[in-house]
Design a protein around this motif. Structure first.
Motif, PDB file in Angstrom:
ATOM      1  N   ASP A  50      98.857  33.083  91.334  1.00  0.00           N
ATOM      2  CA  ASP A  50      97.482  33.114  90.831  1.00  0.00           C
ATOM      3  C   ASP A  50      97.365  33.949  89.557  1.00  0.00           C
ATOM      4  OD1 ASP A  50      96.624  31.434  92.756  1.00  0.00           O
ATOM      5  OD2 ASP A  50      95.247  32.841  93.732  1.00  0.00           O
ATOM      6  N   LEU A  51      98.103  35.067  89.487  1.00  0.00           N
ATOM      7  CA  LEU A  51      98.063  35.895  88.274  1.00  0.00           C
ATOM      8  C   LEU A  51      98.604  35.110  87.078  1.00  0.00           C
ATOM      9  CD1 LEU A  51      99.259  39.355  89.668  1.00  0.00           C
ATOM     10  CD2 LEU A  51      96.944  38.729  88.966  1.00  0.00           C
ATOM     11  N   ILE A  52      99.665  34.347  87.309  1.00  0.00           N
ATOM     12  CA  ILE A  52     100.237  33.527  86.221  1.00  0.00           C
ATOM     13  C   ILE A  52      99.219  32.474  85.775  1.00  0.00           C
ATOM     14  CG2 ILE A  52     102.012  31.810  85.659  1.00  0.00           C
ATOM     15  CD1 ILE A  52     103.913  33.435  87.525  1.00  0.00           C
ATOM     16  N   ARG A  53      98.566  31.838  86.748  1.00  0.00           N
ATOM     17  CA  ARG A  53      97.568  30.811  86.394  1.00  0.00           C
ATOM     18  C   ARG A  53      96.404  31.419  85.616  1.00  0.00           C
ATOM     19  NH1 ARG A  53      98.298  29.035  92.254  1.00  0.00           N
ATOM     20  NH2 ARG A  53      99.845  27.372  92.126  1.00  0.00           N
ATOM     21  N   GLU A  54      95.933  32.587  86.057  1.00  0.00           N
ATOM     22  CA  GLU A  54      94.841  33.258  85.330  1.00  0.00           C
ATOM     23  C   GLU A  54      95.254  33.546  83.888  1.00  0.00           C
ATOM     24  OE1 GLU A  54      93.522  36.822  87.362  1.00  0.00           O
ATOM     25  OE2 GLU A  54      93.231  35.709  89.222  1.00  0.00           O
ATOM     26  N   LYS A  55      96.473  34.007  83.710  1.00  0.00           N
ATOM     27  CA  LYS A  55      96.974  34.329  82.361  1.00  0.00           C
ATOM     28  C   LYS A  55      97.078  33.061  81.508  1.00  0.00           C
ATOM     29  CE  LYS A  55      98.860  36.980  79.223  1.00  0.00           C
ATOM     30  NZ  LYS A  55      97.999  36.955  78.076  1.00  0.00           N
ATOM     31  N   MET A  56      97.521  31.968  82.127  1.00  0.00           N
ATOM     32  CA  MET A  56      97.641  30.714  81.378  1.00  0.00           C
ATOM     33  C   MET A  56      96.278  30.234  80.883  1.00  0.00           C
ATOM     34  SD  MET A  56     100.494  28.848  83.747  1.00  0.00           S
ATOM     35  CE  MET A  56     100.663  27.317  82.858  1.00  0.00           C
ATOM     36  N   ILE A  57      95.248  30.373  81.732  1.00  0.00           N
ATOM     37  CA  ILE A  57      93.889  29.982  81.325  1.00  0.00           C
ATOM     38  C   ILE A  57      93.418  30.896  80.185  1.00  0.00           C
ATOM     39  CG2 ILE A  57      91.459  29.890  82.043  1.00  0.00           C
ATOM     40  CD1 ILE A  57      92.977  27.609  83.246  1.00  0.00           C
ATOM     41  N   GLU A  58      93.645  32.199  80.348  1.00  0.00           N
ATOM     42  CA  GLU A  58      93.275  33.160  79.295  1.00  0.00           C
ATOM     43  C   GLU A  58      93.936  32.797  77.969  1.00  0.00           C
ATOM     44  OE1 GLU A  58      94.092  37.386  79.721  1.00  0.00           O
ATOM     45  OE2 GLU A  58      93.127  37.272  81.688  1.00  0.00           O
ATOM     46  N   ASP A  59      95.238  32.514  78.011  1.00  0.00           N
ATOM     47  CA  ASP A  59      95.984  32.183  76.789  1.00  0.00           C
ATOM     48  C   ASP A  59      95.462  30.899  76.159  1.00  0.00           C
ATOM     49  OD1 ASP A  59      97.474  34.417  77.191  1.00  0.00           O
ATOM     50  OD2 ASP A  59      99.313  33.378  77.778  1.00  0.00           O
ATOM     51  N   THR A 143      82.228  31.691  82.979  1.00  0.00           N
ATOM     52  CA  THR A 143      83.522  31.748  83.655  1.00  0.00           C
ATOM     53  C   THR A 143      84.462  30.778  82.957  1.00  0.00           C
ATOM     54  OG1 THR A 143      82.432  32.202  85.757  1.00  0.00           O
ATOM     55  CG2 THR A 143      84.712  31.451  85.871  1.00  0.00           C
ATOM     56  N   ARG A 144      85.608  31.299  82.534  1.00  0.00           N
ATOM     57  CA  ARG A 144      86.570  30.474  81.826  1.00  0.00           C
ATOM     58  C   ARG A 144      87.443  29.716  82.821  1.00  0.00           C
ATOM     59  NH1 ARG A 144      88.634  34.342  76.949  1.00  0.00           N
ATOM     60  NH2 ARG A 144      86.678  34.379  75.814  1.00  0.00           N
ATOM     61  N   ALA A 145      87.623  28.426  82.551  1.00  0.00           N
ATOM     62  CA  ALA A 145      88.458  27.600  83.418  1.00  0.00           C
ATOM     63  C   ALA A 145      89.220  26.611  82.542  1.00  0.00           C
ATOM     64  CB  ALA A 145      87.600  26.875  84.445  1.00  0.00           C
TER      65      ALA A 145
END
Ligand code: NI
Length: 151
Positions: A50-59, A143-145
């Motif tokens: 989940d942390l990786i997915r959150e970072k990918m969305i942020e990037d 909310t960013r998605a």
């Protein structure tokens, strides 16, 4: 007879789960485990995924060129003069960036609305700022998605 080297280094399929080793300082691992408990995760793997997915969305949002999605949540008093009309006008003017909207009546005065937006990050943020800045909007949060590769 031994296997050819090429076969042992085959490319994994996209939906295959790969196990790999990560080295972390003990203090960072302890922090990870605290989050694991606080957030109710069943395993470190679930939390790290989940942390990786959150970072990918942020990037993806930071990179700015690709299409992303966002959910704008707003609360407002529907008795505020012309506010409901302005909200509708903005959404119609930006219809190519508005996927859908949901309206909930919180009580006699207050409404909660979620507006699902799509487009480039700057386009979504511009629409969100315009709506958040309307007189009478008391709360607004974007909310960013976005879609993730392979999912
Ligand atoms: Ni309402």
């Amino acid at each position: 007879m031994s296997r050819p080297a090429r076969e042992s280094k085959r490319r994994p399929s996209a939906d295959e789960t790969i196990r790999f080793t990560v080295s972390l300082p003990a203090s960072l691992l302890a922090e990870l485990d605290r989050r694991l408990v606080d957030r109710g995760y069943a395993s470190r793997s679930e939390l790290v995924r989940d942390l990786i997915r959150e970072k990918m969305i942020e990037d993806r949002w930071a990179e700015g060129r690709r299409r992303v999605h966002g959910v704008l949540t707003i609360c407002y008093d529907h008795h505020q003069r012309e506010l409901a009309d302005r909200l509708i006008e903005i959404q119609h003017a930006e219809h190519t960036h508005v996927l859908c909207a949901t309206h909930g009546h919180l009580d006699h005065h207050n409404c909660l609305e979620t507006i699902v937006l799509c487009g480039r990050p700057a386009e979504i943020e511009s629409i969100a700022l315009r709506i958040a800045g309307l007189k009478g909007v008391q709360f607004a949060r974007l909310t960013r998605a976005g879609a993730l590769p392979g999912e």
